[in-house]
Scaffold this active site. Sequence first.
Site, PDB file in Angstrom:
ATOM      1  N   ASP A 177      66.069  69.548 -16.855  1.00  0.00           N
ATOM      2  CA  ASP A 177      65.043  68.521 -16.727  1.00  0.00           C
ATOM      3  C   ASP A 177      64.197  68.800 -15.498  1.00  0.00           C
ATOM      4  O   ASP A 177      64.525  69.661 -14.673  1.00  0.00           O
ATOM      5  CB  ASP A 177      65.614  67.105 -16.747  1.00  0.00           C
ATOM      6  CG  ASP A 177      66.405  66.732 -15.505  1.00  0.00           C
ATOM      7  OD1 ASP A 177      66.340  67.457 -14.495  1.00  0.00           O
ATOM      8  OD2 ASP A 177      67.086  65.710 -15.547  1.00  0.00           O
ATOM      9  N   ASN A 185      55.010  60.878 -12.293  1.00  0.00           N
ATOM     10  CA  ASN A 185      54.365  59.810 -13.060  1.00  0.00           C
ATOM     11  C   ASN A 185      53.878  58.683 -12.159  1.00  0.00           C
ATOM     12  O   ASN A 185      52.763  58.160 -12.334  1.00  0.00           O
ATOM     13  CB  ASN A 185      55.334  59.250 -14.105  1.00  0.00           C
ATOM     14  CG  ASN A 185      55.407  60.112 -15.349  1.00  0.00           C
ATOM     15  OD1 ASN A 185      54.452  60.799 -15.707  1.00  0.00           O
ATOM     16  ND2 ASN A 185      56.550  60.095 -16.014  1.00  0.00           N
ATOM     17  N   ASP A 220      61.891  64.015 -20.000  1.00  0.00           N
ATOM     18  CA  ASP A 220      61.621  65.334 -19.421  1.00  0.00           C
ATOM     19  C   ASP A 220      62.803  66.283 -19.626  1.00  0.00           C
ATOM     20  O   ASP A 220      62.936  67.274 -18.907  1.00  0.00           O
ATOM     21  CB  ASP A 220      61.303  65.210 -17.934  1.00  0.00           C
ATOM     22  CG  ASP A 220      62.459  64.609 -17.137  1.00  0.00           C
ATOM     23  OD1 ASP A 220      63.115  63.686 -17.653  1.00  0.00           O
ATOM     24  OD2 ASP A 220      62.714  65.068 -15.997  1.00  0.00           O
TER      25      ASP A 220
END
Length: 300
Positions: A177, A185, A220
Amino acid sequence: MQSIESNENLLNVLADATETVFLENEKNFENYLLLLLFSTLDLRELLDRYFLTIRRAFNVSGIVYNNSAPNVEINLGNKAGDYRVYNLNRTGSLLGTIRFSTNANKITTTQEKNFRRLANIVALPLQNALVHLNVLNQANTDPLTKTMSRNRFDEDSCREIESAIRFKHSLSVILLDIDNFKRINDQQGHDQGDQVLKAFGHILNKTTRDTDLVFRIGGDEFVILLPKTDLLGAFVQAERFRSTLEREVQEKLILTHPVTTSMGVAMYNIGDSKTELLKRADNALYQAKEHGRNMVMIAD
């Protein structure tokens, strides 16, 4: 679905029937072949049936179908002798090319005429099979990253485990990940986060080997299945992926802060379920996070 090629008796029946129908009436042969091809939407099976029904009557030693759009190449028979290649067109669309090979040193005018006709016959059922393939690809592909989907992982991981057991070869998995993805974000916006995910998918798809399978399983998180790869080999590949992602994501997006990834590597052990294999890789990924991120850890 069982391939026609796996049933020798059926092959002989098809070949004999093709010769009989073709010799009796060419129009009947065309209808017969179309009926046979329209009864499947599986591209490989369709071309299996096509080759097996034309090879004896038309002295075809092999066919090669190519289509760059879905990146498909299917080889049946052999390429010995003379050959001809034809574009396959339907309603103004190019469906790829087909190559007919023959054992003869030189293709006759009659053979060339027959090959053109055979190419025209296969175009419509082939178009249907390609539409079906496109629908399957869309359902099995993550729309953002263009890697394979979680549903596809569930199917392919079970198949690869069965293959590893049956043929006694290694199977490894890499779970990865993006480090601090939530911060990307939060600080740079979800659009920037999506661009990072797209870049990851693109780089993984182009960096992995032809035999490797790349999936986005959520958020992710990505999984890479590595058939016929032991733990050391998977670790080497994971390090290559990690360093390539760190370098190329930065080059591609020109980010203010480097984007890195942590990875956990595990190898299938006899008796593992898909869930157990992924859990061991997840534990290794957790260790990579605990030890500072941007690294690869191997499962116990």
